[in-house]
Motif scaffolding. Structure first.
Motif, mmCIF file in Angstrom:
data_model
loop_
_atom_site.group_PDB
_atom_site.id
_atom_site.type_symbol
_atom_site.label_atom_id
_atom_site.label_comp_id
_atom_site.label_asym_id
_atom_site.label_seq_id
_atom_site.Cartn_x
_atom_site.Cartn_y
_atom_site.Cartn_z
ATOM 1 N N ILE A 186 4.258 9.184 16.445
ATOM 2 C CA ILE A 186 5.206 8.082 16.580
ATOM 3 C C ILE A 186 5.642 7.662 15.177
ATOM 4 C CG2 ILE A 186 5.466 5.693 17.342
ATOM 5 C CD1 ILE A 186 3.515 6.427 19.625
ATOM 6 N N ALA A 187 4.674 7.558 14.274
ATOM 7 C CA ALA A 187 4.993 7.471 12.850
ATOM 8 C C ALA A 187 4.842 8.878 12.284
ATOM 9 C CB ALA A 187 4.057 6.498 12.143
ATOM 10 N N GLN A 188 5.949 9.632 12.304
ATOM 11 C CA GLN A 188 5.923 10.979 11.736
ATOM 12 C C GLN A 188 5.398 10.932 10.308
ATOM 13 O OE1 GLN A 188 10.247 11.511 12.668
ATOM 14 N NE2 GLN A 188 9.685 13.676 12.610
ATOM 15 N N PRO A 189 4.713 11.977 9.858
ATOM 16 C CA PRO A 189 4.330 12.012 8.448
ATOM 17 C C PRO A 189 5.556 12.065 7.549
ATOM 18 C CG PRO A 189 3.887 14.126 9.504
ATOM 19 C CD PRO A 189 4.266 13.170 10.589
ATOM 20 N N GLY A 190 5.452 11.455 6.382
ATOM 21 C CA GLY A 190 6.555 11.451 5.438
ATOM 22 C C GLY A 190 6.737 10.093 4.800
ATOM 23 N N TYR A 191 7.802 9.967 4.026
ATOM 24 C CA TYR A 191 8.111 8.718 3.324
ATOM 25 C C TYR A 191 8.939 7.795 4.208
ATOM 26 C CZ TYR A 191 6.441 10.082 -1.317
ATOM 27 O OH TYR A 191 5.660 10.424 -2.389
ATOM 28 N N TYR A 192 8.572 6.505 4.165
ATOM 29 C CA TYR A 192 9.306 5.464 4.879
ATOM 30 C C TYR A 192 9.758 4.394 3.892
ATOM 31 C CZ TYR A 192 7.668 7.253 9.400
ATOM 32 O OH TYR A 192 7.433 8.041 10.502
ATOM 33 N N MET A 193 10.918 3.794 4.213
ATOM 34 C CA MET A 193 11.360 2.604 3.510
ATOM 35 C C MET A 193 10.812 1.386 4.249
ATOM 36 S SD MET A 193 15.361 3.555 2.667
ATOM 37 C CE MET A 193 15.665 4.712 4.010
ATOM 38 N N LEU A 194 10.016 0.572 3.566
ATOM 39 C CA LEU A 194 9.500 -0.671 4.139
ATOM 40 C C LEU A 194 10.449 -1.805 3.768
ATOM 41 C CD1 LEU A 194 7.425 -2.666 5.382
ATOM 42 C CD2 LEU A 194 6.239 -2.605 3.150
ATOM 43 N N PHE A 195 10.972 -2.480 4.783
ATOM 44 C CA PHE A 195 11.823 -3.652 4.593
ATOM 45 C C PHE A 195 11.131 -4.864 5.217
ATOM 46 C CE2 PHE A 195 14.917 -0.166 4.688
ATOM 47 C CZ PHE A 195 15.771 -0.475 3.636
ATOM 48 N N VAL A 228 17.632 -11.421 6.749
ATOM 49 C CA VAL A 228 18.118 -10.757 5.538
ATOM 50 C C VAL A 228 17.017 -9.835 5.009
ATOM 51 C CG1 VAL A 228 18.967 -11.065 3.190
ATOM 52 C CG2 VAL A 228 19.577 -12.718 4.969
ATOM 53 N N PRO A 229 17.295 -8.527 4.877
ATOM 54 C CA PRO A 229 16.243 -7.610 4.443
ATOM 55 C C PRO A 229 16.055 -7.601 2.932
ATOM 56 C CG PRO A 229 18.228 -6.382 4.893
ATOM 57 C CD PRO A 229 18.525 -7.815 5.262
ATOM 58 N N SER A 230 14.841 -7.268 2.528
ATOM 59 C CA SER A 230 14.538 -7.023 1.122
ATOM 60 C C SER A 230 15.106 -5.683 0.702
ATOM 61 C CB SER A 230 13.020 -6.994 0.926
ATOM 62 O OG SER A 230 12.462 -5.876 1.635
ATOM 63 N N HIS A 231 15.065 -5.395 -0.587
ATOM 64 C CA HIS A 231 15.168 -4.016 -1.051
ATOM 65 C C HIS A 231 13.884 -3.336 -0.590
ATOM 66 C CE1 HIS A 231 15.403 -0.536 -3.687
ATOM 67 N NE2 HIS A 231 16.627 -0.902 -4.064
ATOM 68 N N SER A 232 13.966 -2.078 -0.224
ATOM 69 C CA SER A 232 12.794 -1.405 0.326
ATOM 70 C C SER A 232 11.817 -0.966 -0.761
ATOM 71 C CB SER A 232 13.223 -0.181 1.131
ATOM 72 O OG SER A 232 13.726 0.825 0.273
ATOM 73 N N VAL A 233 10.584 -0.743 -0.356
ATOM 74 C CA VAL A 233 9.595 -0.041 -1.175
ATOM 75 C C VAL A 233 9.053 1.103 -0.333
ATOM 76 C CG1 VAL A 233 8.971 -2.090 -2.506
ATOM 77 C CG2 VAL A 233 7.657 -1.492 -0.467
ATOM 78 N N ASN A 234 8.528 2.125 -0.975
ATOM 79 C CA ASN A 234 8.061 3.307 -0.269
ATOM 80 C C ASN A 234 6.652 3.131 0.284
ATOM 81 O OD1 ASN A 234 10.381 4.773 -0.677
ATOM 82 N ND2 ASN A 234 9.595 5.927 -2.432
ATOM 83 N N VAL A 235 6.479 3.597 1.511
ATOM 84 C CA VAL A 235 5.158 3.779 2.109
ATOM 85 C C VAL A 235 5.121 5.200 2.655
ATOM 86 C CG1 VAL A 235 3.553 3.087 3.918
ATOM 87 C CG2 VAL A 235 4.882 1.347 2.707
ATOM 88 N N ARG A 236 4.184 5.992 2.159
ATOM 89 C CA ARG A 236 4.083 7.380 2.614
ATOM 90 C C ARG A 236 2.985 7.496 3.663
ATOM 91 N NH1 ARG A 236 0.730 11.551 0.711
ATOM 92 N NH2 ARG A 236 1.385 13.618 1.427
ATOM 93 N N THR A 254 0.853 -1.189 0.000
ATOM 94 C CA THR A 254 0.000 0.000 0.000
ATOM 95 C C THR A 254 0.885 1.234 0.000
ATOM 96 O OG1 THR A 254 -1.613 -1.231 1.314
ATOM 97 C CG2 THR A 254 -1.900 1.164 1.166
ATOM 98 N N PRO A 255 0.779 2.092 -1.016
ATOM 99 C CA PRO A 255 1.760 3.180 -1.143
ATOM 100 C C PRO A 255 1.533 4.369 -0.234
ATOM 101 C CG PRO A 255 0.209 3.239 -2.963
ATOM 102 C CD PRO A 255 -0.114 2.014 -2.173
ATOM 103 N N GLU A 256 0.282 4.606 0.187
ATOM 104 C CA GLU A 256 0.010 5.795 0.989
ATOM 105 C C GLU A 256 -1.031 5.477 2.045
ATOM 106 O OE1 GLU A 256 -1.619 10.374 0.414
ATOM 107 O OE2 GLU A 256 -0.503 9.395 -1.205
ATOM 108 N N VAL A 257 -0.750 5.855 3.272
ATOM 109 C CA VAL A 257 -1.634 5.573 4.404
ATOM 110 C C VAL A 257 -1.588 6.747 5.376
ATOM 111 C CG1 VAL A 257 -1.460 3.061 4.306
ATOM 112 C CG2 VAL A 257 0.250 4.372 5.576
ATOM 113 N N LYS A 258 -2.462 6.670 6.395
ATOM 114 C CA LYS A 258 -2.402 7.579 7.525
ATOM 115 C C LYS A 258 -2.073 6.770 8.774
ATOM 116 C CE LYS A 258 -5.550 11.087 5.716
ATOM 117 N NZ LYS A 258 -6.760 11.913 5.970
ATOM 118 N N SER A 259 -1.708 7.465 9.836
ATOM 119 C CA SER A 259 -1.405 6.779 11.088
ATOM 120 C C SER A 259 -2.593 5.932 11.517
ATOM 121 C CB SER A 259 -1.068 7.798 12.178
ATOM 122 O OG SER A 259 0.091 8.507 11.824
ATOM 123 N N GLY A 260 -2.302 4.710 11.937
ATOM 124 C CA GLY A 260 -3.345 3.790 12.351
ATOM 125 C C GLY A 260 -3.905 2.940 11.237
#
Length: 688
Positions: A662-671, A677-685, A601-607
């Motif tokens: 706690i989850a500041q607004p902005g872009y995060y790397m999801l691993f 062993v981590p994946s390459h990240s994808v963005n979650v805003r 899911t590329p874009e969400v809000k807190s919660g």
């Protein structure tokens, strides 16, 4: 690039004083006072720290060049005279010069002196190499890239590349197809071998940059690293104002693009940096004390924004739960406590201020008192520098240091200040680091009682915060703290929850590399608190004052810079990639069987709930890590939040975003991780 001169005081720490007239002449040519006698001429060096070790005797070398112009043979690049030079012919293919060293050596660097005959100020010297690549080989057939990038495009100064020591018999310098290139002197360096150990990580390649990267941020859209220095690519003093040299490294393209930013009228040296909820990089104050500049990552361009009410430099900023940006401190520019900003500001000190990115407006909140976070630094203009800020719930900000005192700042109305207690077992920790490695868990480490000329510590602890306004708890991180005393170091939180720490020195000496540490370390949190510090793979490039580190989208680390000091012999025009152990096989090769995130899911809000599809089973625990921005030991943007994956079908998972702040607004790397062993990240805003 073009460079302007402004006569001003030269406060370069240990640098040697020169007459302003001499300095003016040299800087107008894009050089520095430092020179070295090379091949019978005094060649500008741009105050670079040469590769460790020593130059290799050239008497047994054999050279091969891609093309040669008559009268400028290949051997003239190594004939001990900078009055002669190898010059290639025009070619539609890459130009190369290949050195057979005669026997296998441990190679760790290369220097190149361009053609010296041109004297035009500002002009590009004839046949200058800028974009380049350096490769090594043991057999002349199989090549390994150790360095690439773009050198600056002005002046006759010696260019250089340093890289992790590797065994090689052949060294190749390449440049893209061009009309012609010329080299007046080429030297290769050797040093002691550092045995690889995949369990400790690995270094390389080096990315050569056309400036000293003192500040930087990762663009969440392209994955590029946007770096900048000051008005000059190798110096910050004497600024005419209104100008910043920048360079952007594109990992996916293996390319570096320089740019002189004048349109925001802002010298962005010694700023505050925060990324907003849309991924825009907001840069405040610094040399031009009240200015605000915004890098729009969508269009990859800089824009001027509203000026701050209080002039600041070395302030800290943080993006709040509602998307606004909080700033506090910053007496390095604009006067101590705001003394240059009028009597009202001088009385209040450099208290809180809020930026609204939608209204493009700054508002003072003078109830957020900077006096609560002052250190006892012997220099009053240092006492409010580089605050450790962590935005939290309900628009609050937790200040963890560098003062021994910790505080909560409220940002509603005129602002509030509430004590959160002291960091037990620690004193003021100027130029130390602090990283939120999980929800409410802040690791702090290193620093010294005074900003400079003060012995660093190995102190390390874990601060735990919960409800705004409550006292924070503090416990030790490791039995005795870090392995090395560190100040002027940098750090990055990794997808597995560990924290990587690089560089620093025993005593904080700006523009002096004495007591520098080349062995990084990593903090591994314990299951029930505590944790341990583990030394990592030794490096060969010093990173101290004015260096930085940033987490990249693939789970590796960019670390670079140091210097920007004119004639101090500590300038590092480069960055380097550190690959953590979790990405390496036992034989040192990079893992290819990493888990893969097919979509999320590329874009969400807190919660909200994020749905994730992978290419197979993954671990229950995953990470979201906010994109970082860094300068002068400070990265208030990065934070890692562990999230628990719940299986929701074949290769499908879901998890919940933590609450607002706690989850500041902005872009995060999801691993996601598989067996650690981590994946390459994808963005979650995360939006407001």
């Amino acid at each position: 690039m073009k460079y302007r001169w402004h006569a001003g005081a030269f406060l370069l720490g240990t640098a040697t004083a020169r007459s302003l007239r001499e300095l003016e002449s040299l800087y107008l040519e894009g050089t520095t006072p430092d020179t070295a006698r090379i091949g019978g001429q005094d060649v500008p060096t741009l105050s670079q720290a040469l590769p460790q070790g020593q130059p290799i005797d050239r008497s047994g070398w054999q050279l091969q060049c891609s093309t040669v112009q008559s009268g400028h043979d290949c051997d003239q690049a190594v004939d001990d005279s900078t009055n002669t030079f190898w010059q290639s012919a025009a070619s539609s293919d890459a130009q190369t010069i290949t050195v057979n060293l005669g026997q296998e050596r441990v190679v760790n660097g290369l220097t190149m002196v361009p053609r010296q005959e041109t004297k035009e100020e500002y002009e590009k010297p004839a046949n200058l190499i800028t974009k380049h690549q350096i490769q090594l080989s043991t057999d002349g057939e199989n090549w390994n890239e150790v360095s690439y990038g773009t050198w600056w495009d002005t002046g006759k100064a010696q260019r250089m590349s340093s890289f992790q020591p590797q065994k090689a018999k052949y060294v190749r310098l390449s440049a893209p197809a061009t009309d012609a290139i010329a080299i007046a002197d080429l030297q290769v360096y050797e040093t002691k071998f550092i045995p690889p150990n995949p369990a400790l990580g690995a270094w390389g390649p080096t990315i050569d940059l056309p400036l000293v990267p003192v500040a930087g941020a990762v663009d969440p859209i392209s994955g590029a690293v946007v770096t900048w220095s000051a008005w000059g690519y190798n110096i910050f003093v004497g600024s005419p104002g209104g100008d910043t040299q920048t360079a952007t490294w594109y990992p996916k393209k293996n390319s570096v693009s320089p740019r002189d930013v004048e349109e925001t009228h802002h010298d962005m040296f010694c700023p505050g940096i925060s990324t907003d909820e849309n991924g825009k990089i907001v840069v405040t104050g610094g040399t031009d004390q009240s200015r605000t500049s915004i890098y729009n990552t969508t269009v990859e361009n800089w824009f001027e924004a509203a000026a701050m009410n209080i002039e600041r430099g070395y302030q800290a900023t943080s993006t709040l739960s509602d998307g606004r940006i909080f700033a506090i401190g910053g007496s390095f520019s604009g006067g101590v406590g705001g003394a240059d900003g009028g009597e009202r500001v001088a009385a209040q000190g450099k208290d809180g201020e809020i930026y609204d990115p939608i209204a493009d407006e700054w508002t003072e909140i003078l109830g957020a008192k900077v006096s609560a976070m002052l250190t006892n630094d012997i220099r009053t203009y240092r006492q409010d520098n580089h605050g450790w800020l962590f935005a939290w719930a309900n628009g609050t900000v937790f200040q963890a240091g560098p003062s021994k005192a910790m505080n909560w700042y409220g940002t509603s109305g005129n602002g509030t200040t509430t004590s959160a207690g002291d960091r037990t077992g620690d004193d003021d920790a100027m130029c130390g680091n602090a990283v939120m490695y999980d929800k409410g868990k802040i690791l702090y480490f290193g620093g010294s009682p005074n900003y400079d000329n003060s012995t660093a510590t190995i102190n390390a602890g874990i601060i735990t915060i919960d409800q705004p306004g409550e006292s924070a708890s503090v416990e030790k991180a490791g039995v005795d703290g870090m392995h090395y005393k560190r100040t002027f170091h940098s750090s990055v939180v990794l997808p597995d929850g560990s924290v990587f720490v690089n560089g620093g020195q025993d005593v904080g000496l700006p523009f002096d590399e004495s007591g520098a540490h080349l062995t990084p370390e990593r903090f591994i949190p314990g299951a029930n608190g505590g944790g341990e510090w583990i030394e990592q793979q030794k490096n060969s490039i010093v990173r101290v004052y004015h260096s930085l580190s940033l987490l990249l989208q693939d789970g590796t680390v960019f670390t670079g810079g140091g210097g920007l000091c004119g004639n101090c012999s500590a300038n590092h025009f480069d960055g380097q990639i550190y690959t953590p152990p979790y990405l390496l096989n036992d034989d040192g090769t990079v893992k290819t069987d990493r888990p893969v995130i097919k979509n999320a899911t590329p874009e969400v809000k807190s919660g909200d709930t994020v749905e994730v599809t992978t290419d197979g089973d993954v671990d229950e625990r995953a990470s979201i890590i906010r994109y970082g921005s860094a300068t002068h030991t400070v990265n208030t943007d990065q934070r890692r939040l562990a999230v628990k994956l719940t299986k929701d079908g074949s290769n499908k998972y879901k998890f919940q975003i933590p609450e607002a702040g706690i989850a500041q607004p902005g872009y995060y790397m999801l691993f996601v991780l598989k067996d650690g062993v981590p994946s390459h990240s994808v963005n979650v805003r995360v939006s407001v």
